[in-house]
Design an enzyme around this catalytic site. Sequence first.
Site, PDB file in Angstrom:
ATOM      1  N   GLY A 176      60.804  78.597  18.407  1.00  0.00           N
ATOM      2  CA  GLY A 176      61.581  78.960  19.423  1.00  0.00           C
ATOM      3  C   GLY A 176      61.018  78.038  20.709  1.00  0.00           C
ATOM      4  O   GLY A 176      59.954  77.216  20.481  1.00  0.00           O
ATOM      5  N   CYS A 206      61.751  75.827  12.833  1.00  0.00           N
ATOM      6  CA  CYS A 206      60.272  76.135  12.451  1.00  0.00           C
ATOM      7  C   CYS A 206      60.403  77.185  11.595  1.00  0.00           C
ATOM      8  O   CYS A 206      61.278  78.062  11.621  1.00  0.00           O
ATOM      9  CB  CYS A 206      59.604  76.640  13.598  1.00  0.00           C
ATOM     10  SG  CYS A 206      59.114  75.353  14.971  1.00  0.00           S
ATOM     11  N   LYS A 227      85.286  63.417   8.829  1.00  0.00           N
ATOM     12  CA  LYS A 227      84.716  64.529   8.175  1.00  0.00           C
ATOM     13  C   LYS A 227      85.604  64.540   6.752  1.00  0.00           C
ATOM     14  O   LYS A 227      84.971  64.925   5.752  1.00  0.00           O
ATOM     15  CB  LYS A 227      84.896  65.809   9.072  1.00  0.00           C
ATOM     16  CG  LYS A 227      84.164  66.076   9.858  1.00  0.00           C
ATOM     17  CD  LYS A 227      82.703  66.302   9.516  1.00  0.00           C
ATOM     18  CE  LYS A 227      81.743  65.079   9.524  1.00  0.00           C
ATOM     19  NZ  LYS A 227      80.879  64.798  10.713  1.00  0.00           N
ATOM     20  N   HIS A 277     103.003  50.671  17.474  1.00  0.00           N
ATOM     21  CA  HIS A 277     102.734  49.557  17.544  1.00  0.00           C
ATOM     22  C   HIS A 277     102.228  49.316  15.907  1.00  0.00           C
ATOM     23  O   HIS A 277     101.887  48.028  15.866  1.00  0.00           O
ATOM     24  CB  HIS A 277     101.523  48.907  18.480  1.00  0.00           C
ATOM     25  CG  HIS A 277     102.057  49.334  19.812  1.00  0.00           C
ATOM     26  ND1 HIS A 277     102.727  48.478  20.517  1.00  0.00           N
ATOM     27  CD2 HIS A 277     101.567  50.263  20.462  1.00  0.00           C
ATOM     28  CE1 HIS A 277     103.019  48.827  21.704  1.00  0.00           C
ATOM     29  NE2 HIS A 277     102.301  49.949  21.802  1.00  0.00           N
TER      30      HIS A 277
HETATM   31  O1  M6R Z   1      71.242  59.971  12.374  1.00  0.00           O
HETATM   32  P1  M6R Z   1      72.511  59.141  13.332  1.00  0.00           P
HETATM   33  O2  M6R Z   1      73.055  60.074  14.142  1.00  0.00           O
HETATM   34  O3  M6R Z   1      72.138  57.913  13.530  1.00  0.00           O
HETATM   35  O4  M6R Z   1      73.542  58.828  11.937  1.00  0.00           O
HETATM   36  C1  M6R Z   1      74.644  58.154  12.205  1.00  0.00           C
HETATM   37  C2  M6R Z   1      75.614  58.110  10.939  1.00  0.00           C
HETATM   38  O5  M6R Z   1      74.869  57.739   9.852  1.00  0.00           O
HETATM   39  C3  M6R Z   1      76.111  59.711  10.811  1.00  0.00           C
HETATM   40  O6  M6R Z   1      76.606  60.261  11.805  1.00  0.00           O
HETATM   41  C4  M6R Z   1      77.032  59.533   9.665  1.00  0.00           C
HETATM   42  O7  M6R Z   1      78.435  59.127  10.029  1.00  0.00           O
HETATM   43  C5  M6R Z   1      77.253  61.119   9.093  1.00  0.00           C
HETATM   44  N1  M6R Z   1      77.479  61.246   7.729  1.00  0.00           N
HETATM   45  C6  M6R Z   1      78.570  61.749   9.619  1.00  0.00           C
HETATM   46  O8  M6R Z   1      79.054  63.033   9.108  1.00  0.00           O
END
Ligand code: M6R
Length: 618
Positions: free
Chosen positions: A101, A2, A493, A512
């Site tokens: 909050g 907020c 990431k 494997h």
């Molecule tokens: O809003 P959501 O958690 O459903 O989104 C899922 C994925 O699109 C989201 O986690 C995406 O992989 C991110 N960019 C990862 O950093």
Amino acid sequence: MCGIIGITGRDDAVDGIVAGLQRLEYRGYDSAGLVAAGANQLRVVKRAGKLDNLIGALKGSGLSARAGIGHTRWATHGEPNDRNSHPHTDPTGRVAVVHNGILENYQQLRRQLPDQRFASDTDTEVAAHLVARELDRMDDPDLFEAVRRVVAGLEGAYSLCFTATDEPDTIVVAKNEAPLIVAHADGVGYCASDVAALIAHTRDVAALIDGQLAKITPEGVEVTDVDGNASEPHAYTVQWDVEAAEKQGYEHFMLKEIHEQPTAVRETLRDRITDDGGQQGGGRLHLDELAIDERDLARIDKVFILACGTSLHAGMVGKLAIEHWAGIPVDVEVASEFRYRDPIVDAHTLVIAISQSGETSDTIAAASHARDQRAPVIGLCNVVGSTLAREADGVLYTHAGPEVGVAATKTFVTQIIGCLLLGLYLAQVRGRLYPSECQDILERLQQIPGAIDEILAQDGDIAELAKRYAETDYTMFIGRHAGLPIAYEGALKLKEISYLHAEAFPAGEMKHGPIALIEEGSLVVALAPEGHVFSKMVSNIQEVRARGADVIAIGSAGTTSDLKDHADHVLTLPEAPHELATPVLATIPLQLFAYHVATIRGEDVDKPRNLAKTVTVE
Ligand code: M6R
């Protein structure tokens, strides 16, 4: 999160408030509102949805005032609709309040006012009622004193901002565990959630400290402690421009959000234990938004966790937690796959759909596919009132606050916390853990925020590693058990913000096939924190090292010395409060690593190419 803005002492206060709210939009919100203060009346205008809806409602209204307060709301209690938007008033319209909050004891406080009707479902409204009651009781009504008395009885996190018809030029604010800035310049008094809202007016501001209150008038700002004694806030001069102010000095939203993780975890864990009246020797873990009958949950014989992207990786930790604590078999599945096959689902199958946005169409469709087959669905969401949250039978909210960076960070760690809570809760419901055992684990989980802080302090070392490996074309992440979801997440990431090729494998799978990729100079990131698979990970590290890979190992306090002989670099995590909490810690260095690699390469970290924050198409 907020946003609050208050202005007193300007003829165009309403315009100033709207401009301030626009500066706070970046914080994320689902409704907005303001009150124009006057001696005869407090005029409140508020609308669900975008700020434009509020601006549209103000157009032609002729609303003007010399003082007022405004708010952008990120819902925590109650749906995001007009009724629950702030400001809230007492029934007579004498006092108005906005709040950032969570007032934890709002239900007890409401019970102190049995005869009063509440106009909203929020935790906030009761504060306006209580301040009005205090004013009623005073021979010589004093808004500051009334707020001071009420604040003494509040529990939780808040920055609160009040106005009243008694003193329309006065704004009274109070702060505890939620940010609040005050300022005075050229005969105008201000308050705001952050400097972004004030920077157009002044750079000389003061941040209130927990437990402080302030009385803001056109004449100046007086700050006291909760006993009414004069107290000094933290005064400083803002050096940032508006854009930097929105990021609170961080270069990117992603970095800001990485640093918000201790708070996000704390909020998600907050207030989860209720007193069991001494029945079983302790408190009970409660997830009250779940709204699924515990007897139904006790009959569940199988769980599907459905999600996409980062949320899927949190789900993988959820599988470990539910199988370990609750003893129910769990499948974790990519939502877009689940909906196109014939999963065996019935009324005894629990579906947990994880989505920070609650708007990912693949996840929503998969959850509804399961509901069609009578499976109860729990949504694990960050956005209150989102489609998934509304359509699920029950919802567990993470309280990470809005996430602006496309790369999920703080919502990921809070999703893992949510999964741990669900695992513990299902175990409790099924009688696999005593409440006191749940409580003990929960108490240990409270150590996580402090442990994250310790990892964030290693940022300099991680940045050095990023510098060294920023040109590495291919990085392999490996892990086992609780380390495996983090290997997947570390690779995601890195690839999504640096555009470098990265992939993850279960460490035991290397032999494997994937080990054929390893050659002199390959980079392998190995998740090897303390735990029952640690020695297996050491063997896997030796295998890739023997074939020429550079190894960055993520270890923990008890394992660092063993790892140093085998890895080129070791990043050390503090001791985890539970093996299943290790993923929350292990993901932090990988977020920072990806962040630094991407910034070194000059990529747009907050808005990576080809990606959207919320994927609402199939
Ligand atoms: O809003 P959501 O958690 O459903 O989104 C899922 C994925 O699109 C989201 O986690 C995406 O992989 C991110 N960019 C990862 O950093």
